[in-house]
Design a protein around this motif. Structure first.
Motif, PDB file in Angstrom:
ATOM      1  N   GLY A  90       0.822  -1.199   0.000  1.00  0.00           N
ATOM      2  CA  GLY A  90       0.000   0.000   0.000  1.00  0.00           C
ATOM      3  C   GLY A  90       0.860   1.255   0.000  1.00  0.00           C
ATOM      4  N   ASN A  91       0.380   2.301  -0.654  1.00  0.00           N
ATOM      5  CA  ASN A  91       1.102   3.575  -0.687  1.00  0.00           C
ATOM      6  C   ASN A  91       0.102   4.725  -0.674  1.00  0.00           C
ATOM      7  N   LYS A  92       0.438   5.776   0.070  1.00  0.00           N
ATOM      8  CA  LYS A  92      -0.418   6.957   0.157  1.00  0.00           C
ATOM      9  C   LYS A  92       0.341   8.169  -0.359  1.00  0.00           C
ATOM     10  N   VAL A  93      -0.270   8.895  -1.278  1.00  0.00           N
ATOM     11  CA  VAL A  93       0.325  10.101  -1.854  1.00  0.00           C
ATOM     12  C   VAL A  93      -0.635  11.256  -1.609  1.00  0.00           C
ATOM     13  N   SER A  94      -0.120  12.376  -1.106  1.00  0.00           N
ATOM     14  CA  SER A  94      -0.989  13.516  -0.804  1.00  0.00           C
ATOM     15  C   SER A  94      -0.484  14.772  -1.494  1.00  0.00           C
ATOM     16  N   LYS A  95      -1.393  15.709  -1.697  1.00  0.00           N
ATOM     17  CA  LYS A  95      -1.056  16.995  -2.292  1.00  0.00           C
ATOM     18  C   LYS A  95      -1.848  18.083  -1.571  1.00  0.00           C
ATOM     19  N   GLN A  96      -1.115  19.114  -1.091  1.00  0.00           N
ATOM     20  CA  GLN A  96      -1.724  20.212  -0.348  1.00  0.00           C
ATOM     21  C   GLN A  96      -1.726  21.470  -1.212  1.00  0.00           C
ATOM     22  N   PHE A  97      -2.818  22.246  -1.129  1.00  0.00           N
ATOM     23  CA  PHE A  97      -2.938  23.489  -1.882  1.00  0.00           C
ATOM     24  C   PHE A  97      -3.086  24.662  -0.910  1.00  0.00           C
ATOM     25  N   ASP A  98      -2.659  25.840  -1.344  1.00  0.00           N
ATOM     26  CA  ASP A  98      -2.755  27.035  -0.492  1.00  0.00           C
ATOM     27  C   ASP A  98      -4.198  27.453  -0.274  1.00  0.00           C
ATOM     28  N   VAL A  99      -5.026  27.241  -1.284  1.00  0.00           N
ATOM     29  CA  VAL A  99      -6.448  27.573  -1.193  1.00  0.00           C
ATOM     30  C   VAL A  99      -7.250  26.397  -1.746  1.00  0.00           C
ATOM     31  N   ILE A 108      -5.081  14.397 -10.420  1.00  0.00           N
ATOM     32  CA  ILE A 108      -5.106  12.944 -10.225  1.00  0.00           C
ATOM     33  C   ILE A 108      -3.924  12.297 -10.944  1.00  0.00           C
ATOM     34  N   ASP A 109      -3.640  12.763 -12.164  1.00  0.00           N
ATOM     35  CA  ASP A 109      -2.503  12.223 -12.917  1.00  0.00           C
ATOM     36  C   ASP A 109      -1.192  12.461 -12.171  1.00  0.00           C
ATOM     37  N   THR A 110      -1.068  13.628 -11.518  1.00  0.00           N
ATOM     38  CA  THR A 110       0.142  13.941 -10.752  1.00  0.00           C
ATOM     39  C   THR A 110       0.312  12.976  -9.583  1.00  0.00           C
ATOM     40  N   LEU A 111      -0.781  12.713  -8.858  1.00  0.00           N
ATOM     41  CA  LEU A 111      -0.719  11.760  -7.749  1.00  0.00           C
ATOM     42  C   LEU A 111      -0.299  10.376  -8.239  1.00  0.00           C
ATOM     43  N   GLN A 112      -0.876   9.952  -9.365  1.00  0.00           N
ATOM     44  CA  GLN A 112      -0.552   8.631  -9.903  1.00  0.00           C
ATOM     45  C   GLN A 112       0.899   8.559 -10.374  1.00  0.00           C
ATOM     46  N   ASP A 132      -8.590   4.443  -3.605  1.00  0.00           N
ATOM     47  CA  ASP A 132      -9.535   5.479  -3.245  1.00  0.00           C
ATOM     48  C   ASP A 132      -8.810   6.803  -3.142  1.00  0.00           C
ATOM     49  N   TYR A 133      -9.611   7.860  -3.037  1.00  0.00           N
ATOM     50  CA  TYR A 133      -9.068   9.200  -2.805  1.00  0.00           C
ATOM     51  C   TYR A 133      -9.788   9.792  -1.598  1.00  0.00           C
ATOM     52  N   ILE A 134      -9.027  10.490  -0.762  1.00  0.00           N
ATOM     53  CA  ILE A 134      -9.586  11.138   0.410  1.00  0.00           C
ATOM     54  C   ILE A 134      -9.632  12.635   0.144  1.00  0.00           C
ATOM     55  N   VAL A 135     -10.840  13.185   0.102  1.00  0.00           N
ATOM     56  CA  VAL A 135     -11.044  14.612  -0.145  1.00  0.00           C
ATOM     57  C   VAL A 135     -11.992  15.150   0.928  1.00  0.00           C
ATOM     58  N   ASN A 136     -11.571  16.224   1.607  1.00  0.00           N
ATOM     59  CA  ASN A 136     -12.380  16.811   2.688  1.00  0.00           C
ATOM     60  C   ASN A 136     -12.733  15.767   3.745  1.00  0.00           C
ATOM     61  N   ARG A 150      -6.840  19.879  -0.081  1.00  0.00           N
ATOM     62  CA  ARG A 150      -5.962  18.731   0.117  1.00  0.00           C
ATOM     63  C   ARG A 150      -6.609  17.479  -0.469  1.00  0.00           C
ATOM     64  N   ILE A 151      -5.779  16.623  -1.036  1.00  0.00           N
ATOM     65  CA  ILE A 151      -6.257  15.341  -1.546  1.00  0.00           C
ATOM     66  C   ILE A 151      -5.217  14.270  -1.270  1.00  0.00           C
ATOM     67  N   GLU A 152      -5.678  13.094  -0.918  1.00  0.00           N
ATOM     68  CA  GLU A 152      -4.803  11.939  -0.711  1.00  0.00           C
ATOM     69  C   GLU A 152      -5.229  10.822  -1.655  1.00  0.00           C
ATOM     70  N   GLY A 153      -4.244  10.204  -2.276  1.00  0.00           N
ATOM     71  CA  GLY A 153      -4.516   9.052  -3.124  1.00  0.00           C
ATOM     72  C   GLY A 153      -4.010   7.785  -2.466  1.00  0.00           C
ATOM     73  N   LEU A 154      -4.845   6.763  -2.413  1.00  0.00           N
ATOM     74  CA  LEU A 154      -4.473   5.473  -1.828  1.00  0.00           C
ATOM     75  C   LEU A 154      -4.300   4.462  -2.952  1.00  0.00           C
ATOM     76  N   PHE A 155      -3.137   3.828  -2.985  1.00  0.00           N
ATOM     77  CA  PHE A 155      -2.813   2.919  -4.079  1.00  0.00           C
ATOM     78  C   PHE A 155      -2.320   1.577  -3.537  1.00  0.00           C
ATOM     79  N   LYS A 156      -2.594   0.530  -4.293  1.00  0.00           N
ATOM     80  CA  LYS A 156      -1.966  -0.775  -4.071  1.00  0.00           C
ATOM     81  C   LYS A 156      -1.004  -1.014  -5.221  1.00  0.00           C
ATOM     82  N   ASN A 157       0.260  -1.144  -4.910  1.00  0.00           N
ATOM     83  CA  ASN A 157       1.277  -1.399  -5.924  1.00  0.00           C
ATOM     84  C   ASN A 157       1.646  -2.877  -5.914  1.00  0.00           C
TER      85      ASN A 157
END
Length: 218
Positions: A90-99, A108-112, A132-136, A150-157
């Motif tokens: 399992g791997n979790k990738v997150s991305k935070q935004f200023d607003v 989504i492509d960036t997270l992948q 899955d993706y975790i949003v709000n 903020r968004i988190e992507g959950l992946f199975k590699n």
């Protein structure tokens, strides 16, 4: 029809190497033409190639019989792997935004892409399964269009030892056939045996092999 339209799929098993010959039609579909197999003794164990020469000879024998029987020439092969050389991480990738922004396909492509570049010691990623993706703070598989900072992507590699792919490429090079792709055999089996409803509701697919039993849980 050109050789690029003729494809062999090879499965490396502990009891036998199996090969199927298919021909790609103009509409993109594949017509199955033939099937061959070669018995294996102790030179492929639990998905790991221990004798390159014998593996190469067996694949070449399968390829030659299929080509001779159907009067076709093959340039590319898809190779299926399974066994204890594979595992999921399992791997979790997150991305935070200023607003708060509207989640886009590009995000989504960036997270992948970040996930696909994840490094594992002595192993490489063969397949990525977005979970899955975790949003709000909520889980969703359709995040595009949602407003969030903020968004988190959950992946199975699905990963395998790097030496496995090196061994496959070495053996296939000895048959003068290009490896089009290396695929995960249990996943392809599930795609044909399990419906979308089966996978969504949760189930397990058990493959009783000669040397390894593989369990895929959905």
């Amino acid at each position: 029809m050109g050789a690029e339209m003729n494809i062999i799929a090879i499965e490396l098993g502990s009891s036998a190497i199996r090969g199927m010959l298919g021909q790609r039609k103009a509409d993109g579909s594949i017509q199955l033409l033939g099937y061959e197999k070669e018995p294996v003794t102790d030179w492929i164990l639990k998905g790991v190639i221990h004798n390159y020469d014998k593996t190469t000879q067996a694949i070449n024998a399968i390829k030659s019989r299929l080509e001779e029987r159907h009067k076709l020439y093959v340039k590319k092969a898809y190779v299926g792997v399974s066994g204890q050389s594979l595992r999921t991480v399992g791997n979790k990738v997150s991305k935070q935004f200023d607003v708060k922004v509207s989640i886009t396909d590009d995000i989504i492509d960036t997270l992948q892409e970040i996930n696909a570049n994840q490094q594992y010691p002595e192993s490489e990623i063969l397949e990525v399964l977005p979970q899955d993706y975790i949003v709000n703070g909520r889980s969703t598989n359709e995040p595009v269009g949602v407003q969030s900072d903020r968004i988190e992507g959950l992946f199975k590699n699905v990963i395998a030892r790097r030496t496995l792919c090196q061994a496959i490429n070495r053996c296939m090079a000895g048959t003068q056939v290009e490896v089009a792709d290396i695929f995960i055999a249990p996943m392809f089996l599930a795609s044909y045996l399990l419906s979308e409803a089966d996978r969504r509701s949760g189930c397990a697919l058990v493959d009783l092999g000669a040397d390894t039993t593989t369990v895929s849980v959905y």
